[in-house]
Design an enzyme around this catalytic site. Structure first.
Site, PDB file in Angstrom:
ATOM      1  N   GLY A  24      43.168  21.749  10.417  1.00 54.63           N
ATOM      2  CA  GLY A  24      42.466  20.791  10.247  1.00 54.63           C
ATOM      3  C   GLY A  24      41.647  20.740   8.942  1.00 54.63           C
ATOM      4  N   ASN A  25      40.490  20.118   8.892  1.00 51.23           N
ATOM      5  CA  ASN A  25      39.685  19.754   7.879  1.00 51.23           C
ATOM      6  C   ASN A  25      39.306  21.135   7.172  1.00 51.23           C
ATOM      7  OD1 ASN A  25      37.831  18.711   5.793  1.00 51.23           O
ATOM      8  ND2 ASN A  25      36.132  19.495   7.099  1.00 51.23           N
ATOM      9  N   ALA A  26      38.694  22.096   7.995  1.00 50.02           N
ATOM     10  CA  ALA A  26      38.387  23.405   7.616  1.00 50.02           C
ATOM     11  C   ALA A  26      39.607  24.330   7.310  1.00 50.02           C
ATOM     12  CB  ALA A  26      37.591  24.370   8.617  1.00 50.02           C
ATOM     13  N   GLY A  27      40.619  24.319   7.820  1.00 48.15           N
ATOM     14  CA  GLY A  27      41.822  24.929   7.593  1.00 48.15           C
ATOM     15  C   GLY A  27      42.498  24.781   6.316  1.00 48.15           C
ATOM     16  N   LYS A  58      24.620  21.523  20.847  1.00 51.28           N
ATOM     17  CA  LYS A  58      26.310  21.217  20.733  1.00 51.28           C
ATOM     18  C   LYS A  58      26.449  20.172  21.792  1.00 51.28           C
ATOM     19  CE  LYS A  58      29.873  22.379  18.282  1.00 51.28           C
ATOM     20  NZ  LYS A  58      29.652  23.084  16.982  1.00 51.28           N
ATOM     21  N   GLY A 100      45.534  27.030  12.173  1.00 52.91           N
ATOM     22  CA  GLY A 100      44.745  25.898  12.318  1.00 52.91           C
ATOM     23  C   GLY A 100      44.662  24.987  11.004  1.00 52.91           C
TER      24      GLY A 100
END
Ligand code: GLU
Length: 426
Positions: free
Chosen positions: A219-222, A104, A217
């Site tokens: 963002g992209n995933a949410g 990471k 959340g």
């Protein structure tokens, strides 16, 4: 004192070690990353000011294949967190059975206060700093919190300048037109939903349960999770971002929420401007505006943390009113919260399984780049579904057999694979 992210990893390791009856030596092998590299990026801002930003790449394990994992740009990205996230990557790649290890990266700064040009400078400086450490067969970065396909394209470009030849497979999560894979942008959410539905089917809950979802959340995933779930007939009863959220039991339209977010506004602005709210609209919609903390106590069936780590804690776990938690974020539930949720019979579908669709499609992207192939969206989706359902089946069966949580089962499977790899016994 709050458990740090890396301490949480050690707690998962201890629990899995009991299931596997690991020796002290094996536990020691799995405790620390192979390497933590820390650099300072010096970047000139548009006003001429030079800033020094701490930058990290932690390579946890390459026992099963090249190091793999995203890079996050976040003010709180620090060594402890990046170490924990690198370990989680090694676990997820093992859980979904792709031939990668875990790594990471992070840069500790707030990209929200930086222009696009400045973010590009940070991205390129990161690659120059770590060019020796990464590479298509060594360590392959990808997007994570506040990084995206465009940033991956800058990074690939910078890397190719440094090494003087094309290296499309050095980064994944690139834009499709720049060597990325179809389906990578929605892969984390799609993978999580394949796992959720596999779980609901297994439990016979697919048709019987109501499907009210709250998402922390956006963002992209949410957002992608909300969109897909709504299309599948789930009701998105609440969503929140870092500034607050909205609760609407009859169901929110994710596209509408996203439009507000895309304009750089907070979700609460669906109904409010600053502290002034449209009382009529709120009452017509039977909606209310909530704080970022309220989302944890919303009555729903499926709760999805989709932002940062350490948000479901010993303090708020008792308030969660869902029957299933689907962890799309990395490390959202602390070990203290896990114990409370288990006691309360709330099932947690753990991050290392639930959000592994992102890295699974990263693997597909890497394969396509290596082989010079281009797979269709359908092909990617089919392979992702197979990968996620297979991994879920293994984790579920192990959890039943050992009478442990899905998280403990996933970690036990992954550690077993890591130690069995030829390089796992270093
Ligand atoms: N950042 C994503 C994760 O945490 C994706 C990593 C990758 O594709 O390498 O899983």
């Amino acid at each position: 004192m709050k458990t740090s992210a890396f301490e949480a990893y050690h707690s998962h390791l201890q629990r899995a070690a009991q299931i596997l009856r690991l020796s002290k030596e094996d536990i020691a092998r799995l405790r620390e990353p192979d390497r933590s590299i820390i650099k300072t990026l010096v970047v000139e801002r548009e006003n001429g000011e030079k800033v020094s930003l701490p930058a990290y790449r932690v390579q946890f394990s390459n026992a099963r294949g090249p190091y793999k994992g995203g890079i996050r740009f976040h003010p709180e990205a620090g060594l402890d967190e990046v170490k924990a996230l690198s370990a989680e990557m090694a676990i997820k790649t093992a859980v979904v059975g792709i031939p990668f290890g875990g790594a990471k990266g992070g840069v500790g700064f707030d990209p929200k206060g930086y222009s696009k040009k400045e973010i590009e400078k940070v991205a390129r400086a990161y690659v120059r700093a770590f060019a020796e450490d990464i590479g298509p067969d060594k360590d392959i970065p990808a997007p994570d919190v506040y990084t995206n396909p465009e940033i991956m394209q800058w990074m690939r470009d910078e890397y190719e300048k440094v090494i003087g030849r094309p290296a499309p497979a050095a980064f994944t999560g690139k834009p499709v037109e720049a060597g990325g894979s179809e389906g990578r942008d929605t892969a984390t959410a799609d993978g999580a939903i394949f796992v959720l539905e596999a779980y609901l089917k297994k439990k016979g809950l697919m048709d019987s349960t109501t499907k009210r979802v709250a998402i922390q959340g956006f963002g992209n995933a949410g957002f992608n999770a909300a969109r897909v779930l709504r299309n599948l007939g789930y009701t998105i009863v609440a969503v929140s971002d870092s500034k607050g959220g909205v609760h609407k039991p009859s169901g929110l339209d994710p596209e509408e929420v996203n439009r507000v977010k895309e304009e750089g506004r907070s979700i609460t602005e669906l109904y409010c401007k600053g502290s002034v709210c449209d009382a009529k609209k709120l009452s017509d919609d039977h909606a209310n505006v909530i704080t970022g903390e309220d989302i944890f106590g919303i009555s729903c069936d499926i709760f999805i943390p989709a932002a940062l780590g350490g948000v479901i804690t010993g303090e708020n776990a008792a308030r969660v009113e869902a029957s299933v938690i689907l962890e799309i974020a990395n490390g959202p539930t602390t070990p203290e919260a896990d114990a409370i949720l288990e006691e309360r019979g709330i099932v947690v579908i753990p991050d290392v399984l639930a959000n592994a669709g992102g890295v699974a499609v990263s693997y597909f992207e890497w394969l396509q780049n290596k082989k010079g192939e281009v797979w269709s969206k359908e092909e990617v989706r089919k392979r992702l579904k197979e990968t996620m359902e297979h991994a879920f089946g293994e984790v579920f069966a192990r959890a039943e057999k050992e009478k442990v949580s899905l998280r403990d089962a996933a970690y036990a499977i992954a550690f077993g694979k890591l130690l069995a790899a030829p390089l796992g016994k270093k």
